[in-house]
Design an enzyme around this catalytic site. Structure first.
Site, mmCIF file in Angstrom:
data_model
loop_
_atom_site.group_PDB
_atom_site.id
_atom_site.type_symbol
_atom_site.label_atom_id
_atom_site.label_comp_id
_atom_site.label_asym_id
_atom_site.label_seq_id
_atom_site.Cartn_x
_atom_site.Cartn_y
_atom_site.Cartn_z
ATOM 1 N N LYS A 180 4.985 2.607 8.607
ATOM 2 C CA LYS A 180 3.809 3.364 9.040
ATOM 3 C C LYS A 180 2.616 2.434 9.260
ATOM 4 O O LYS A 180 1.952 2.489 10.306
ATOM 5 C CB LYS A 180 3.472 4.404 7.967
ATOM 6 C CG LYS A 180 2.465 5.431 8.387
ATOM 7 C CD LYS A 180 2.112 6.362 7.229
ATOM 8 C CE LYS A 180 3.325 7.030 6.635
ATOM 9 N NZ LYS A 180 2.964 7.930 5.530
ATOM 10 N N SER B 166 -7.546 5.603 4.047
ATOM 11 C CA SER B 166 -7.446 4.771 2.836
ATOM 12 C C SER B 166 -7.889 3.345 3.152
ATOM 13 O O SER B 166 -8.603 2.710 2.369
ATOM 14 C CB SER B 166 -6.002 4.728 2.331
ATOM 15 O OG SER B 166 -5.742 5.812 1.477
ATOM 16 N N LYS C 226 5.398 2.375 -2.893
ATOM 17 C CA LYS C 226 5.311 3.791 -3.284
ATOM 18 C C LYS C 226 5.414 3.894 -4.788
ATOM 19 O O LYS C 226 6.081 3.067 -5.431
ATOM 20 C CB LYS C 226 6.455 4.592 -2.648
ATOM 21 C CG LYS C 226 6.205 6.082 -2.628
ATOM 22 C CD LYS C 226 5.231 6.476 -1.536
ATOM 23 C CE LYS C 226 4.805 7.924 -1.622
ATOM 24 N NZ LYS C 226 3.968 8.304 -0.467
ATOM 25 N N ASN D 72 -2.479 19.818 0.223
ATOM 26 C CA ASN D 72 -3.503 18.974 0.841
ATOM 27 C C ASN D 72 -3.279 18.874 2.347
ATOM 28 O O ASN D 72 -4.180 19.143 3.150
ATOM 29 C CB ASN D 72 -3.471 17.595 0.178
ATOM 30 C CG ASN D 72 -4.416 16.628 0.856
ATOM 31 O OD1 ASN D 72 -4.202 16.255 1.997
ATOM 32 N ND2 ASN D 72 -5.480 16.249 0.175
ATOM 33 N N LYS E 61 0.848 -1.188 0.000
ATOM 34 C CA LYS E 61 0.000 0.000 0.000
ATOM 35 C C LYS E 61 0.878 1.231 0.000
ATOM 36 O O LYS E 61 1.874 1.271 0.741
ATOM 37 C CB LYS E 61 -0.854 0.001 1.289
ATOM 38 C CG LYS E 61 -1.756 1.198 1.421
ATOM 39 C CD LYS E 61 -3.064 0.965 0.703
ATOM 40 C CE LYS E 61 -3.990 2.152 0.753
ATOM 41 N NZ LYS E 61 -4.086 2.875 -0.517
#
Ligand code: NAD
Length: 411
Positions: free
Chosen positions: A93, A346, A105, A218, A69
């Site tokens: 994370k 997410s 990534k 953002n 992810k």
């Protein structure tokens, strides 16, 4: 610091935490390697009729705890070492937050400010076609990162669904609501950071009033708006063009309008222009790097005056810099904890896609808060157990969780 140093620094930090956590060589070698590195070059026809080649990356670091992810960023200067470091940070994370994902990534080497909307759409669709063999709802789930809007994610989802021939909203997160997005995703990183600040105040009994925020996109822009809405004194913000400062606090609503009109936070009538460097050294309670990696190192750590560094950007400080701040009793809340709101929402979006239900904003917010607070407690407890600062403790916790999963798989 250059981006090669970002990767060296990330690997160095993983190695130091493996030393502290007593991780054996075998698992350490896995943790400091990337499982799969896909580099693609694909053609994009520009509006003027010429064709340009676009380079893209998708790096998958570790999937012991769940599917890969991680976000996709678009920027002109992206290099493979930066994508590699960011994929490692994603695995750590997810582990720190106890979210059942691994880490990956993506990067697209392009300048969004020079592309027309039609060209950007081709860049996004071409990228998904090129990385299609290694992504999927149960294998690798991309998401937005720098310069990737909801609209970009909509194009990417559509391209994937055209290729597979069925609806698959779980393949990507950060989608527009109408295509299966989750309420609260766009401001999730900022809200997650806010919940962490509440914990810092509650547990460490410090009351933070004055803030400086580097970045007004953002993450930084949403945080500044939330802080302003809570009557905090946002003394300075910056973007790639420079910063603006007002001792008594900036009017963030007016500043957002100014930025929309002029494209920059500088020249704001309600503030005084400052440089990004000035912003980092301001006398505030909390400094929030929310723009780029490699902003604070041994070279400028002495200039930091804030009491708390809330790292919302990925990799904004290196190990040496964080050690120097810890020695001065400055609390560094690391990125792999503080900016976890994005991957948490997410995950909630992915879960909603799998269920076929859409949750209310209040449900999403409550779950986000619970996960952030629980992760804060885990890192805080680890810091006490190992007698280390929060930054080091987060890495120890992350590597421990990943290695536990690898051992359960006999890796
Ligand atoms: P964004 O593209 O929306 O905004 C980036 C902001 O940084 C812009 O305001 C830009 O002008 C500013 N900026 C660029 N260069 C700068 C410089 N030299 N000095 C000061 N400001 C500069 O990106 P974003 O999504 O807000 O991401 C910001 C950071 O947060 C990145 O490190 C990203 O990896 C991290 N992050 C993002 C998410 C997410 O879901 N968007 C999740 C976790 C972490």
């Amino acid at each position: 610091m250059r981006n090669g140093d970002f990767l060296t620094g990330t690997i160095g930090m993983i190695n130091s935490s493996c030393d502290l956590a007593g991780i054996d060589d075998r698992h350490r070698r896995v943790l400091t390697s990337i499982s799969r590195k896909l580099t693609v070059d694909y053609p994009v026809r520009l509006d003027n009729g010429t064709t340009t080649m676009i380079r893209g990356y998708r790096f998958q670091h570790n999937n012991a705890r769940g599917p890969y992810k991680g976000g996709i960023r678009i920027a002109p200067g992206i290099v493979d070492s930066e994508v590699a470091a960011l994929s490692m940070l994603m695995s750590l994370k997810s582990a720190v937050l106890s979210i059942p994902y691994g880490g990956a990534k993506g990067g697209i080497v392009a300048n969004t400010s020079t592309l027309s909307s039609a060209e950007l759409e081709k860049v996004c669709r071409g990228y998904i076609r090129a990385i299609r063999p290694i992504i999927g709802p149960n294998t690798d789930i991309p998401a937005p990162d720098m310069n990737v809007s909801e609209e970009c994610i909509g194009w990417m989802l559509d391209e994937y669904e055209r290729m597979v021939g069925y609806h698959a909203p779980q393949v990507i997160t950060g989608k527009p609501m109408v295509l299966g997005g989750s309420r609260g995703r766009s401001s999730a990183v900022a809200w997650g950071g806010m919940f962490i600040m509440e914990e810092v105040e509650r547990r460490l009994k410090n009351h933070n009033k004055a803030f400086a925020v580097q970045g007004f996109g953002n993450v930084g822009g949403n945080l500044a708006k939330i802080l302003y809405g809570r009557n905090k004194n946002v003394r300075a913000v910056s973007d790639s063009t420079g910063g603006t400062f007002r001792e008594d606090g900036l009017d963030i609503t007016a500043l957002a309008k100014h930025k929309e009109k002029t494209g920059s936070v500088t020249g704001f009538p309600g503030g005084t222009d400052i440089s990004n460097e000035d912003l980092l050294g301001l006398d505030v309670d909390v400094l929030v790097p929310a723009a780029l990696e490699n902003q604070i190192s041994e070279k400028n750590a002495d200039a930091i005056s804030a009491k708390v560094l809330l790292c919302l950007a990925n990799g904004p400080i290196n190990q040496k810099g964080s050690e120097m701040l810890a020695a001065r009793d400055i609390l560094v809340v690391p990125d792999i904890l503080a900016n976890g709101g994005g991957v948490i929402v997410s995950y909630l979006e992915w879960a909603q896609g799998r269920e076929g239900f859409s949750w209310r904003g209040s449900e999403v917010s409550l779950r986000l808060k619970e996960v952030m607070k629980s992760a804060f407690k885990d890192v805080y407890d680890t810091a006490r157990e190992y007698d280390k600062d929060m930054y080091t403790a987060a890495y120890i916790l992350g590597v421990n969780h990943i290695v536990t999963a690898m051992k359960a798989r006999s890796i």
